[in-house]
Design a protein around this motif. Structure first.
Motif, PDB file in Angstrom:
ATOM      1  N   GLY A  26       0.829  -1.296  -0.010  1.00 37.00           N
ATOM      2  CA  GLY A  26      -0.065  -0.083  -0.032  1.00 37.00           C
ATOM      3  C   GLY A  26       0.733   1.095   0.014  1.00 37.00           C
ATOM      4  O   GLY A  26       0.326   2.193  -0.663  1.00 37.00           O
ATOM      5  N   ILE A  27       1.818   1.140   0.786  1.00 38.38           N
ATOM      6  CA  ILE A  27       2.584   2.416   0.874  1.00 38.38           C
ATOM      7  C   ILE A  27       4.068   2.194   0.052  1.00 38.38           C
ATOM      8  O   ILE A  27       4.494   3.380  -0.530  1.00 38.38           O
ATOM      9  CB  ILE A  27       3.157   2.646   2.353  1.00 38.38           C
ATOM     10  CG1 ILE A  27       3.744   4.212   2.122  1.00 38.38           C
ATOM     11  CG2 ILE A  27       4.118   1.923   3.008  1.00 38.38           C
ATOM     12  CD1 ILE A  27       2.813   5.319   1.705  1.00 38.38           C
ATOM     13  N   PHE A  28       4.665   1.290  -0.213  1.00 39.13           N
ATOM     14  CA  PHE A  28       5.871   1.044  -0.819  1.00 39.13           C
ATOM     15  C   PHE A  28       5.931   0.946  -2.456  1.00 39.13           C
ATOM     16  O   PHE A  28       6.717   1.063  -2.873  1.00 39.13           O
ATOM     17  CB  PHE A  28       6.610  -0.106  -0.122  1.00 39.13           C
ATOM     18  CG  PHE A  28       7.266   0.052   1.274  1.00 39.13           C
ATOM     19  CD1 PHE A  28       7.908   1.127   1.518  1.00 39.13           C
ATOM     20  CD2 PHE A  28       6.563  -0.661   2.216  1.00 39.13           C
ATOM     21  CE1 PHE A  28       8.443   1.349   2.634  1.00 39.13           C
ATOM     22  CE2 PHE A  28       7.158  -0.220   3.519  1.00 39.13           C
ATOM     23  CZ  PHE A  28       7.711   0.494   3.910  1.00 39.13           C
ATOM     24  N   ILE A  29       4.685   0.669  -2.797  1.00 40.02           N
ATOM     25  CA  ILE A  29       4.585   0.169  -4.235  1.00 40.02           C
ATOM     26  C   ILE A  29       3.380   1.120  -4.874  1.00 40.02           C
ATOM     27  O   ILE A  29       3.533   1.479  -5.897  1.00 40.02           O
ATOM     28  CB  ILE A  29       4.151  -1.477  -4.588  1.00 40.02           C
ATOM     29  CG1 ILE A  29       5.271  -2.215  -3.834  1.00 40.02           C
ATOM     30  CG2 ILE A  29       4.021  -1.721  -5.887  1.00 40.02           C
ATOM     31  CD1 ILE A  29       4.751  -3.798  -3.806  1.00 40.02           C
ATOM     32  N   LEU A  30       2.106   1.095  -4.314  1.00 40.51           N
ATOM     33  CA  LEU A  30       0.964   1.493  -5.111  1.00 40.51           C
ATOM     34  C   LEU A  30       0.953   2.758  -5.135  1.00 40.51           C
ATOM     35  O   LEU A  30       0.031   3.316  -5.852  1.00 40.51           O
ATOM     36  CB  LEU A  30      -0.063   0.850  -4.210  1.00 40.51           C
ATOM     37  CG  LEU A  30      -0.474  -0.602  -4.488  1.00 40.51           C
ATOM     38  CD1 LEU A  30      -1.533  -0.913  -3.610  1.00 40.51           C
ATOM     39  CD2 LEU A  30      -0.013  -1.143  -5.922  1.00 40.51           C
ATOM     40  N   PRO A  31       1.335   3.749  -4.193  1.00 40.53           N
ATOM     41  CA  PRO A  31       1.057   5.215  -4.523  1.00 40.53           C
ATOM     42  C   PRO A  31       1.608   5.721  -6.003  1.00 40.53           C
ATOM     43  O   PRO A  31       0.743   6.494  -6.348  1.00 40.53           O
ATOM     44  CB  PRO A  31       1.976   5.760  -3.387  1.00 40.53           C
ATOM     45  CG  PRO A  31       2.214   4.865  -2.612  1.00 40.53           C
ATOM     46  CD  PRO A  31       2.335   3.800  -3.160  1.00 40.53           C
ATOM     47  N   GLY A  32       2.530   5.231  -6.415  1.00 39.60           N
ATOM     48  CA  GLY A  32       2.627   5.690  -7.755  1.00 39.60           C
ATOM     49  C   GLY A  32       1.789   5.573  -8.835  1.00 39.60           C
ATOM     50  O   GLY A  32       1.214   6.109  -9.679  1.00 39.60           O
ATOM     51  N   VAL A  33       1.300   4.106  -8.762  1.00 44.76           N
ATOM     52  CA  VAL A  33       0.505   3.654  -9.565  1.00 44.76           C
ATOM     53  C   VAL A  33      -0.892   4.202  -9.369  1.00 44.76           C
ATOM     54  O   VAL A  33      -1.502   4.401 -10.321  1.00 44.76           O
ATOM     55  CB  VAL A  33       0.280   1.893  -9.634  1.00 44.76           C
ATOM     56  CG1 VAL A  33      -0.641   1.144 -10.448  1.00 44.76           C
ATOM     57  CG2 VAL A  33       1.744   1.235  -9.652  1.00 44.76           C
ATOM     58  N   ALA A  34      -1.274   4.238  -8.268  1.00 44.05           N
ATOM     59  CA  ALA A  34      -2.594   5.024  -7.980  1.00 44.05           C
ATOM     60  C   ALA A  34      -2.525   6.492  -8.370  1.00 44.05           C
ATOM     61  O   ALA A  34      -3.859   6.896  -8.566  1.00 44.05           O
ATOM     62  CB  ALA A  34      -2.931   4.821  -6.506  1.00 44.05           C
ATOM     63  N   MET A  35      -1.604   7.090  -8.233  1.00 46.41           N
ATOM     64  CA  MET A  35      -0.997   8.421  -8.758  1.00 46.41           C
ATOM     65  C   MET A  35      -1.610   8.726 -10.158  1.00 46.41           C
ATOM     66  O   MET A  35      -2.329   9.600 -10.562  1.00 46.41           O
ATOM     67  CB  MET A  35      -0.005   8.975  -8.514  1.00 46.41           C
ATOM     68  CG  MET A  35       0.242  10.361  -8.987  1.00 46.41           C
ATOM     69  SD  MET A  35      -0.329  11.834  -7.778  1.00 46.41           S
ATOM     70  CE  MET A  35       0.456  13.158  -8.478  1.00 46.41           C
ATOM     71  N   ALA A  36      -1.352   7.585 -10.955  1.00 46.67           N
ATOM     72  CA  ALA A  36      -1.609   7.452 -12.313  1.00 46.67           C
ATOM     73  C   ALA A  36      -2.964   7.578 -12.701  1.00 46.67           C
ATOM     74  O   ALA A  36      -3.578   7.972 -13.672  1.00 46.67           O
ATOM     75  CB  ALA A  36      -0.890   6.502 -13.288  1.00 46.67           C
ATOM     76  N   GLU A  37      -3.710   6.925 -11.579  1.00 48.60           N
ATOM     77  CA  GLU A  37      -5.248   6.905 -11.821  1.00 48.60           C
ATOM     78  C   GLU A  37      -5.836   8.112 -11.477  1.00 48.60           C
ATOM     79  O   GLU A  37      -6.868   8.723 -11.925  1.00 48.60           O
ATOM     80  CB  GLU A  37      -5.532   5.858 -10.987  1.00 48.60           C
ATOM     81  CG  GLU A  37      -5.202   4.154 -11.687  1.00 48.60           C
ATOM     82  CD  GLU A  37      -6.426   3.775 -12.578  1.00 48.60           C
ATOM     83  OE1 GLU A  37      -7.196   4.133 -12.924  1.00 48.60           O
ATOM     84  OE2 GLU A  37      -5.762   2.667 -13.319  1.00 48.60           O
ATOM     85  N   ALA A  38      -5.608   8.751 -10.246  1.00 51.01           N
ATOM     86  CA  ALA A  38      -6.394   9.577  -9.506  1.00 51.01           C
ATOM     87  C   ALA A  38      -5.752  10.953  -9.244  1.00 51.01           C
ATOM     88  O   ALA A  38      -6.350  12.118  -9.060  1.00 51.01           O
ATOM     89  CB  ALA A  38      -6.769   9.333  -8.255  1.00 51.01           C
ATOM     90  N   GLY A  39      -4.529  11.036  -9.769  1.00 52.01           N
ATOM     91  CA  GLY A  39      -3.814  12.210  -9.569  1.00 52.01           C
ATOM     92  C   GLY A  39      -3.653  12.827  -8.003  1.00 52.01           C
ATOM     93  O   GLY A  39      -3.453  11.727  -7.239  1.00 52.01           O
ATOM     94  N   PRO A  40      -3.563  13.917  -7.753  1.00 50.02           N
ATOM     95  CA  PRO A  40      -3.135  14.467  -6.325  1.00 50.02           C
ATOM     96  C   PRO A  40      -4.162  13.788  -5.596  1.00 50.02           C
ATOM     97  O   PRO A  40      -4.140  13.745  -4.278  1.00 50.02           O
ATOM     98  CB  PRO A  40      -3.161  15.844  -6.215  1.00 50.02           C
ATOM     99  CG  PRO A  40      -2.901  16.237  -7.650  1.00 50.02           C
ATOM    100  CD  PRO A  40      -3.345  15.121  -8.621  1.00 50.02           C
TER     101      PRO A  40
END
Length: 766
Positions: A26-40
């Motif tokens: 949740g914190i070590f991998i997904l923030p970047g991938v999720a950022m591409a979906e939702a932006g800030p």
């Protein structure tokens, strides 16, 4: 003879297991991938995902306190909604855990691989790039997967202590990261907060749902939790709240310190952010950037690798459980005769994880895992409604979900809505697992079983639950003196007899009973209820042997067996529940190096609620003299005298006190010891002799003086690891130097007061 299951997981262990399974991808991998979906607005995705998990977490807590059984969500759904839905839940959870483990394994390798991309000046290893080629991330993941498969096959034990330590280390490192970076957050990075719209936020929510999959993992070991009515719901609430807050805080920092495009392009966002912020930081000649990156990589690898290994361990339990309930192929029920692990289930689980790591991308793994997870959560909420609405007399949970049934209905409807917002692949995957589960059940399992949800499926389990409750009621403390003799699986008849010969006279004198309990320890890979339901040849032999011993002992003897993942913890818990006054156990002579890794006997001494004594060497036939080696310890000496006097009184033996002094010891010291022995003599009802051994080598002198004794009583204190590597305890040296049966005694009172007490006793009286 029935085997009980040991509940040895406290509140902190529940929190550690749950948080340890969540703090990872949740914190070590997904923030970047999720950022591409939702932006800030990615921070909202993490918050919404946590809210969506709450109904299932509350439902799991209630069901777990009503039916604290191994198996967790699969058991609840299968018993509540019936075996057809149980098949879907079991397969869905199995796939979700394999996907989550694959995600952690694959993602963890990005952090290891990140080391190779750093400039050699930053690492301080000039020859690194010239000597090591950069390995592929997938190749690393597959390598680690094979290692973890082997670890789980041979049943290498995981302990709650290691898990707890790892969680604390991760929290400390992440806390330092937040404290050091939050002041550098740039508000401009949050411009265009809602540019991706509600669709982007919902898509990111579906992606990060897997971050919270671990919140209900602890339900799979519900039967191993002590006081589940308090510890299960409280542990779930604390772990979910703390993890959600930590996720939101860390994502807030990551978005605020990194450019959006750069964050979205990296699968190791924490390491990348640390490198950008601290790469050029040097304090007093120390490259702070290097240390910061190393710390983050350490935290990531600890979290992700631990999650991956736990994924194999936990996921392999589901085909095993399905097979045992006749819902899946019977070959998955196979337990290796040597390692006691579910070999077929582990190999199959591991092979699927290897395939996922080799073929799927991070975002695809995360989304599919989230889809299967939310499907299981929907079924959990439905199972709770089924139990409540059936109005079953026995269904009496210690914790009830607030807001029933609206919380569960929200969980069901919100889960269905989120699935519809996922990509086509995830929607199709969810539908396929439901269809496959129903088809498989109709084709394979329906004719093999005879149960229907809560009406029949829980009757057998409830009977077992009632037996455990009756057993615990029977173990309530009374005024009789009780000795607990814990036996391991490999105990011999001679060793058992040696303990009983020591215990029987004490109980006859004090008027009490002996509890002989065999503690079966099984690997973490195997649910406790499997060995508890089966009686092996060793179990039958133990039962026959203990039946024989009751015939010749003139004291009440009760016999039982307990299955646990941690024998030492189980012994202490049973001693506390039964109100034991003395734990009398076998102790093998061990090397001093063994203290470095911690001895089970030391842990029992530290945590037992009663006095503890260990017997070393085999018992002799006929006891005429019991020797008590005194050392002026204010608690151990009286206990040794009390036990020796009780044994001597029943056996018609005499007691002899011994104390060692130097050859040139002053007469005043000798007189002091003689007066001390006179005071101890007043505690005895049998004849007592006093011997002052003059020798500059106390161990050699006492060993020679003890040759005429039949039983020797010594004090023992907790080994202190490193100090004991340098200076071995005198009692250990004496016990190793003599051949007589030796009882090493440790009073519970020695644990009170300063931690310096054992050191002072050793310095002053050795």
């Amino acid at each position: 003879m029935t085997k009980d299951l040991e509940r040895d997981l406290g509140l902190f262990a529940v929190i550690a297991i749950s948080m340890g399974a969540m703090i990872g991808s949740g914190i070590f991998i997904l923030p970047g991938v999720a950022m591409a979906e939702a932006g800030p607005a990615v921070i909202l995705a993490f918050v919404i995902a946590a809210i969506l998990v709450v109904p299932a977490a509350f439902s799991i807590a209630e069901l777990g306190t009503a039916m604290p059984e191994a198996g967790g969500d699969y058991i609840f759904i299968e018993r509540g909604l019936g075996p057809s839905f149980g098949t879907i839940a079991g397969l869905g959870t199995w796939l979700m855990l394999m996907l989550k483990g694959s995600l952690a394994l694959y993602g963890g390798m990005f952090y290891i691989n990140f080391i190779y991309t750093l400039p050699t000046w930053e690492l301080g290893i000039p020859f690194l790039e010239s000597t090591l080629a950069i390995p592929g991330v997938r190749a690393l993941g597959i390598t680690f997967a094979i290692i973890f498969i082997a670890v789980n096959l041979i049943g290498v034990k995981q302990t709650g202590g290691i898990q707890s330590i790892m969680v604390v280390i991760m929290l400390v490192i992440l806390g330092i990261f937040v404290a050091a970076t939050i002041i550098q957050v740039d508000g401009a990075n949050y411009d265009g907060f809602f540019d991706e719209g509600i669709d982007g936020i919902l898509g990111a929510t579906a992606l990060v749902l897997v971050s919270y999959a671990g919140v209900t993992k602890v339900a799979a070991v519900a039967e191993e939790i002590e006081n589940p009515g308090r510890n299960l719901p409280l542990g779930l609430a604390i772990s979910l709240g703390v993890t959600a807050f930590l996720y939101a805080l860390l994502v807030f920092v990551l978005v605020g310190v990194m450019d959006g495009d750069e964050l979205a392009d990296h699968n190791e966002p924490m390491a990348r952010a640390t490198e950008l912020l601290f790469a050029d930081s040097v304090v007093a000649g120390v490259p702070v950037g290097t240390l910061a990156v190393a710390g983050i990589i350490l935290a990531a690898v600890l979290a992700l690798v631990s999650t991956a290994n736990a994924g194999i361990l936990t996921a392999s339990r589901y085909p095993l459980a399905l097979s045992r309930d006749d819902l899946f192929l019977k070959k998955f029920e196979y337990i290796h005769p040597r390692f006691n692990t579910p070999t077929v289930a582990i190999l199959t689980t591991g092979a699927i994880i290897v395939f996922i790591v080799a073929t799927q991308d991070v975002d695809e793994i995360a989304k599919m895992a989230g889809a299967f997870q939310i499907l299981v959560y929907i079924l959990v909420c439905g199972a709770l409604i089924a139990f409540r609405e059936r109005d079953l007399e026995w269904y009496d949970p210690d914790f009830k979900t607030p807001g029933y049934p609206w919380v569960q209905l929200f969980g069901i409807l919100s889960g269905i809505f989120i699935i519809t917002q996922m990509d086509t692949a995830e929607i199709v995957g969810s539908v396929l697992i439901v269809v496959f589960g129903f088809v498989w059940y109709k084709w394979y399992a329906e004719d093999r079983i005879d149960r229907e949800g809560v009406a029949k499926g829980l009757a057998r389990r409830q009977a077992g639950k009632q037996f455990v409750e009756d057993t615990e009621h029977q173990l309530q403390r009374d005024d009789t003196y009780e000795i607990l003799i814990p036996l391991r699986q490999d105990v011999s008849r001679e060793q058992e007899d040696a303990l009983l010969q020591m215990a029987a006279p004490i109980v006859r004198r004090r008027g009490g009973r002996i509890r002989v309990v065999r503690f079966d320890e099984v690997p973490d890979q195997v649910p406790l209820d499997i060995p508890a339901e089966e009686l092996s040849e060793e179990d039958l032999e133990f039962e026959e042997r203990t039946d024989d011993l009751v015939r010749y002992l003139e004291v009440p003897v009760e016999v039982g067996e307990i299955v646990s993942h941690d024998t030492r913890h189980a012994v202490v818990n049973f001693a506390e529940r039964s109100g034991a006054d003395l734990v009398l156990a076998r102790r093998q002579a061990t090397s001093r190096l063994g203290t470095l890794f911690g001895r089970d006997t030391d842990w029992i001494m530290e945590h037992a609620p009663c006095d503890v004594a260990f017997v070393q060497h085999e018992a002799r036939v006929g006891i005429d003299e019991i020797a008590v080696v005194t050392d002026r310890s204010p608690f151990n000496d009286p206990l040794k005298v009390e036990l020796a006097d009780a044994m001597a009184d029943v056996l018609g033996a005499r007691v002899r006190f011994l104390f060692a002094v130097g050859e040139d010891a002053p007469d005043e010291l000798v007189e002091t010891i003689e007066d001390y022995h006179t005071e101890l003599d007043e505690l005895c009802t049998v004849p007592v002799e006093s011997t002052i051994v003059r020798s500059n080598d106390a161990v050699a002198g006492l060993s020679e003086a003890l040759e005429s004794s039949d039983v020797v009583m010594l004090s023992t204190v907790t080994h202190r690891r490193l100090p004991d590597l340098l200076i071995e305890q005198r009692s250990d040296r004496i016990a190793a130097a003599i051949e007589q049966p030796t009882m090493l005694v440790h009073s519970k009172e020695t644990r009170r007061g300063s931690f310096l007490r054992p050191i002072l006793e050793r310095v002053l009286f050795d």
